[in-house]
Write a protein that holds these residues in place. Structure first.
Motif, short mmCIF file in Angstrom:
data_model
loop_
_atom_site.label_atom_id
_atom_site.label_comp_id
_atom_site.label_asym_id
_atom_site.label_seq_id
_atom_site.Cartn_x
_atom_site.Cartn_y
_atom_site.Cartn_z
N GLU A 175 13.40 49.33 64.09
CA GLU A 175 12.28 48.44 64.42
C GLU A 175 12.54 47.04 63.85
OE1 GLU A 175 8.58 49.56 62.64
OE2 GLU A 175 7.43 48.09 63.80
N VAL A 176 12.26 46.02 64.63
CA VAL A 176 12.33 44.64 64.14
C VAL A 176 11.00 44.32 63.48
CG1 VAL A 176 12.58 42.21 64.81
CG2 VAL A 176 13.88 43.98 66.01
N ALA A 177 11.05 43.91 62.21
CA ALA A 177 9.82 43.60 61.49
C ALA A 177 9.16 42.37 62.09
CB ALA A 177 10.14 43.36 60.02
N GLU A 178 7.84 42.37 62.12
CA GLU A 178 7.10 41.20 62.59
C GLU A 178 7.27 40.06 61.58
OE1 GLU A 178 5.27 40.27 65.20
OE2 GLU A 178 5.66 42.13 66.29
N SER A 179 7.37 38.85 62.07
CA SER A 179 7.42 37.68 61.19
C SER A 179 7.00 36.47 62.01
CB SER A 179 8.84 37.47 60.65
OG SER A 179 9.68 37.00 61.66
N PRO A 180 6.57 35.40 61.33
CA PRO A 180 6.10 34.22 62.08
C PRO A 180 7.16 33.65 63.02
CG PRO A 180 5.50 34.03 59.77
CD PRO A 180 6.40 35.22 59.87
N SER A 181 8.42 33.71 62.62
CA SER A 181 9.44 33.08 63.47
C SER A 181 9.86 33.97 64.65
CB SER A 181 10.67 32.71 62.64
OG SER A 181 11.17 33.85 61.98
N LEU A 182 9.47 35.25 64.60
CA LEU A 182 9.87 36.17 65.68
C LEU A 182 9.33 35.70 67.03
CD1 LEU A 182 11.36 38.88 66.17
CD2 LEU A 182 9.15 40.02 65.92
N VAL A 183 8.19 35.04 67.00
CA VAL A 183 7.55 34.62 68.25
C VAL A 183 8.42 33.62 69.03
CG1 VAL A 183 6.25 32.66 67.29
CG2 VAL A 183 5.31 33.93 69.21
N LEU A 184 9.39 33.00 68.35
CA LEU A 184 10.26 32.02 69.01
C LEU A 184 11.53 32.67 69.56
CD1 LEU A 184 9.99 29.24 66.29
CD2 LEU A 184 8.72 29.38 68.43
N SER A 185 11.63 33.99 69.42
CA SER A 185 12.85 34.67 69.89
C SER A 185 12.67 35.13 71.33
CB SER A 185 13.16 35.87 69.00
OG SER A 185 12.19 36.89 69.21
N LEU A 186 13.78 35.30 72.02
CA LEU A 186 13.73 35.76 73.41
C LEU A 186 13.10 37.15 73.50
CD1 LEU A 186 14.44 35.53 76.41
CD2 LEU A 186 16.77 36.29 75.86
N ALA A 187 13.49 38.04 72.59
CA ALA A 187 12.99 39.41 72.66
C ALA A 187 11.46 39.44 72.54
CB ALA A 187 13.63 40.26 71.56
N LYS A 188 10.92 38.69 71.61
CA LYS A 188 9.47 38.69 71.42
C LYS A 188 8.76 38.05 72.62
CE LYS A 188 5.71 39.48 69.11
NZ LYS A 188 5.25 40.86 68.86
N GLN A 189 9.36 36.99 73.15
CA GLN A 189 8.77 36.36 74.33
C GLN A 189 8.75 37.35 75.50
OE1 GLN A 189 7.31 33.33 74.85
NE2 GLN A 189 7.44 32.94 72.66
N TRP A 190 9.84 38.08 75.66
CA TRP A 190 9.87 39.12 76.71
C TRP A 190 8.75 40.13 76.47
CZ3 TRP A 190 15.81 40.52 77.13
CH2 TRP A 190 16.44 39.63 78.01
N ASP A 191 8.63 40.55 75.23
CA ASP A 191 7.61 41.53 74.89
C ASP A 191 6.23 41.00 75.28
OD1 ASP A 191 6.43 43.81 73.43
OD2 ASP A 191 5.77 42.27 72.03
N GLN A 192 5.99 39.73 75.03
CA GLN A 192 4.67 39.16 75.29
C GLN A 192 4.38 38.99 76.77
OE1 GLN A 192 4.47 35.62 72.82
NE2 GLN A 192 3.82 36.81 71.04
N ILE A 193 5.44 38.88 77.58
CA ILE A 193 5.17 38.74 79.03
C ILE A 193 5.38 40.06 79.77
CG2 ILE A 193 5.59 36.25 79.13
CD1 ILE A 193 8.38 36.76 80.13
N GLY A 194 5.58 41.14 79.02
CA GLY A 194 5.52 42.47 79.64
C GLY A 194 6.85 43.16 79.89
N LEU A 195 7.96 42.57 79.48
CA LEU A 195 9.23 43.28 79.61
C LEU A 195 9.38 44.25 78.44
CD1 LEU A 195 9.90 40.34 80.96
CD2 LEU A 195 12.26 41.06 80.69
N HIS A 196 10.20 45.26 78.63
CA HIS A 196 10.62 46.10 77.50
C HIS A 196 11.93 45.51 76.96
CE1 HIS A 196 7.63 49.13 78.26
NE2 HIS A 196 8.01 49.21 79.53
N PRO A 197 11.89 44.91 75.76
CA PRO A 197 13.12 44.27 75.26
C PRO A 197 13.92 45.20 74.35
CG PRO A 197 11.23 43.54 73.97
CD PRO A 197 10.73 44.59 74.92
N PHE A 198 15.24 45.15 74.50
CA PHE A 198 16.14 45.92 73.64
C PHE A 198 17.26 44.99 73.17
CE2 PHE A 198 14.43 48.60 76.99
CZ PHE A 198 13.73 49.54 76.24
N ILE A 199 17.45 44.93 71.86
CA ILE A 199 18.55 44.12 71.32
C ILE A 199 19.65 45.08 70.89
CG2 ILE A 199 19.22 42.43 69.57
CD1 ILE A 199 16.13 41.83 69.32
N LEU A 200 20.81 44.94 71.50
CA LEU A 200 21.94 45.80 71.14
C LEU A 200 22.85 45.01 70.20
CD1 LEU A 200 20.75 47.37 73.45
CD2 LEU A 200 23.03 47.61 74.44
#
Lengths: 322, 322
Positions: free
Chosen positions: B166-191
């Motif tokens: 699990e990626v821990a929540e943090s204030p800067s996470l919102v600026l990442s591609l994965a979190k942005q995807w999460d917020q617009i409804g994609l299922h994001p996976f970082i390999l």
């Protein structure tokens, strides 16, 4: 003045990594308020270091000659990111980490994360008010200004007005602020003013003069200094601008931006403030015009621009209320 | 099919052009794969290239038995300017692309690039980001998950890597591609596998195989004879992370333990004096756990992060028949 090594890490090469804090305690009894100044979170921003130098020099002199004037406590961390300052880079050089994007709850345990966390926790513990001093980046030059996120404006604006910067800019919240020192301290109800001034890797002595006078006035206003030194001149009240009162202009073409305006001048809407050139073909791609009537408070310094690059910001003159 | 997604003139040279590859019919499941967010993460770039060749072969019938059923997009290079220099970031703006999402439609170059990627991926159901460990660290192959609900963990299982984290929540996470995807409804996976600057062929094989299996499991790709295989994955939540720090500064010599389970007290490496070579410290596992990250660069400060263990007590297994 008490000098304290706030944080220290032994280094494999020899000299330890130290972050130093200077403290001016209250002359007697409990301090009326505790104010902290921090600069150098970004290693290419030297305006804040010079401002801290001026403050330390002046406060030391006051302490030596009129110690009874100190009713409150002042903490100054002039160089919060020594590795980056020594390299002149914005980011912590070995890791490429931005210390001002790691504040608040941030995972990880790298040295920059640890240092950011410890500075943040320390400021939280020892401050009733914080001033976080930044220069602009290497690309833009800014008039001395205080930037306030809208949600904190009620508490911060009266404080900002005491500093007599040219501009107090109240702007909307954006995701990029969530991991900054200013935002996270303000969220914890520790009022934090964020200064932006000048440009990266340079010092504008005139700007720092004004900020120095402003910071001394702020210390007096907060009751930390019982009297205002006689050599602090009066200054006009800052222009307060709200989100819709800042207009910006961006490059429409990629090329070489050559400014024809001066930072701090008043401009009229559509007045030419520069050109974007194609130096290879020797043609003018674009005449850059002011986006409105007002004070030119941001101007592009780095001439290489892509289309979309910010070139200038204007604090718009308020229309008289009818 | 290679498609241009962004074409921006540069100030003094040829235009900057970003591409994506796209296959398959619209209307079904859709997957976007992004690599090259930083300019030194080679494994992702190589996997993207190999995957593109495979999908081209499927499309042209050279890979017999396979058929593309959904929409698949690959974005091999995002931070184009960083790739030109081989650095993680573009030195011109010192901006980590993965702290710049969602960007802006018209703005600075890096912001425009980020916004372009968001616009082109927003309609996808799934997003895969190909990464390595951070600078100076090597990651054992694993999947990072944001908001890892049961559904997401099940999707992740088909990617075929042994570890989910699990990626821990943090204030800067919102600026990442994965979190942005999460917020617009994609299922994001970082390999994540390997380390910056180094191409690791075995990890590349592993990631390629896992992504193809993911596509087959989730209706993006079919094969007329073989079924996709469900795989097992040990999942660790954000509280499982156990950072391992040095006590001494010096040169860190790691043991070959990355990607293995170590017992409490097992030796992870030792710190030796840079100038005299004497062993200053043996670094031991503070708890039993899976070594997911290990320090690569030998120079370490006091209290430097040299490894991350995932504690087994927070582990949950996801079996093929779960």
């Amino acid at each position: 003045m008490n000098t304290q090594t706030l944080l220290s890490r032994a280094s494999p090469l020899g000299a330890p990594l130290n972050i130093v804090k200077q403290t001016f305690p209250a002359h007697q009894g409990k301090p009326v308020q505790r104010v902290s100044f921090v600069s150098g979170l970004h290693g290419d921003e030297f305006e804040g270091l010079y401002l801290c130098h001026r403050l330390i020099q002046a406060l030391r002199q006051i302490q030596e000659t009129q110690p009874e004037v100190f009713k409150g406590e002042v903490h100054i961390i002039p160089a919060a990111n020594p590795p980056a300052l020594n390299q002149g880079t914005r980011l912590w050089p070995f890791y490429g980490s931005d210390m001002n994007r790691m504040m608040g709850p941030h995972p990880g345990a790298s040295i920059p994360v640890q240092m950011s966390r410890e500075i943040f926790n320390h400021l939280k513990e020892c401050s009733d008010l914080v001033v976080d001093i930044h220069a602009s980046n290497l690309h833009l030059k800014e008039l001395p200004q205080i930037r306030i996120i809208e949600e904190f404006s009620e508490e911060l604006l009266p404080l900002a007005l005491q500093t007599h910067t040219d501009i107090v800019w109240i702007h909307p919240m954006a995701g990029v602020f969530e991991s900054t020192l200013g935002y996270n301290l303000n969220k914890l109800n520790i009022p934090t003013l964020v200064i932006e001034t000048g440009t990266g890797l340079r010092i504008e002595p005139g700007f720092v003069d004004r900020l120095f006078h402003g910071m001394i006035r702020l210390l007096h206003h907060q009751g930390i200094l019982a009297s205002l030194p006689s050599d602090i001149p009066s200054a006009p009240t800052p222009q307060v601008v709200y989100p819709r009162e800042v207009a910006q202009t961006s490059a429409k073409h990629s090329g070489l931006f050559v400014s024809q305006a001066s930072l701090g001048q008043r401009v009229g809407e559509d007045e030419i403030i520069g050109q974007v050139l194609d130096p290879v073909r020797g043609v003018v791609l674009e005449e850059v015009t002011a986006p409105g009537n007002g004070l030119l408070f941001t101007l592009r310094e780095q001439p290489a621009v892509h289309s979309g690059t910010l070139l200038a910001r204007v604090a718009l003159d308020r229309k008289p209320k009818s | 099919m290679k498609e241009e997604i962004l074409n921006i003139p540069t100030p003094f040279g040829e235009p900057l052009i970003l591409y994506k590859n796209r296959w398959g019919p619209e209307g079904g499941e859709s997957l976007s794969i992004v690599s090259g967010l930083q300019g030194d993460r080679l494994n992702g770039l190589m996997v993207a290239s190999r995957l593109s060749r495979f999908l081209n072969d499927v499309e042209s019938g050279k890979e017999t038995g396979y058929q593309i059923r959904g929409t698949i997009q690959i974005f091999p290079v995002v931070n184009y300017k960083a790739w030109e220099t081989g650095n993680p970031i573009w030195n011109f703006d010192s901006q980590d692309v993965d702290l710049t999402f969602p960007g802006t439609g018209v703005g600075e170059l890096t912001e425009t690039i980020c916004n372009t990627v968001i616009r082109h991926t927003a309609e996808s159901d799934y997003g895969i980001i190909l990464q390595t460990g951070e600078r100076h660290y090597e990651d054992a192959p694993h999947i990072k998950l944001i908001e890892p609900n049961r559904k997401r963990r099940n999707f992740a299982r088909s990617l075929g890597l042994p570890i989910g984290r699990e990626v821990a929540e943090s204030p800067s996470l919102v600026l990442s591609l994965a979190k942005q995807w999460d917020q617009i409804g994609l299922h994001p996976f970082i390999l994540s596998a390997g380390k910056p600057q180094i191409y690791h062929p075995q990890y590349s094989d592993l990631l390629l195989d896992g992504i193809i299996n993911f596509m087959r499991t989730n209706g993006l790709l079919s094969h007329n004879r073989e079924n996709s295989s469900q795989r097992e994955m040990a999942f660790f939540d954000a509280h499982s992370e156990c950072p391992v720090l040095t006590r001494q500064a010096g040169l860190f010599y790691p043991e070959p333990v990355n990607g293995t389970v170590v017992e409490k007290g097992s030796k992870l490496g030792e710190v030796r004096d840079l100038y005299e070579g004497a062993v200053l410290e043996e670094v031991h596992a503070p708890e039993k756990g899976y070594v997911v990250t290990l320090r690569e660069h030998p120079m370490v400060h006091e209290k430097e992060l040299v490894g991350i263990l995932l504690r087994e007590k927070n582990q949950r297994w996801f079996w093929p028949f779960g």
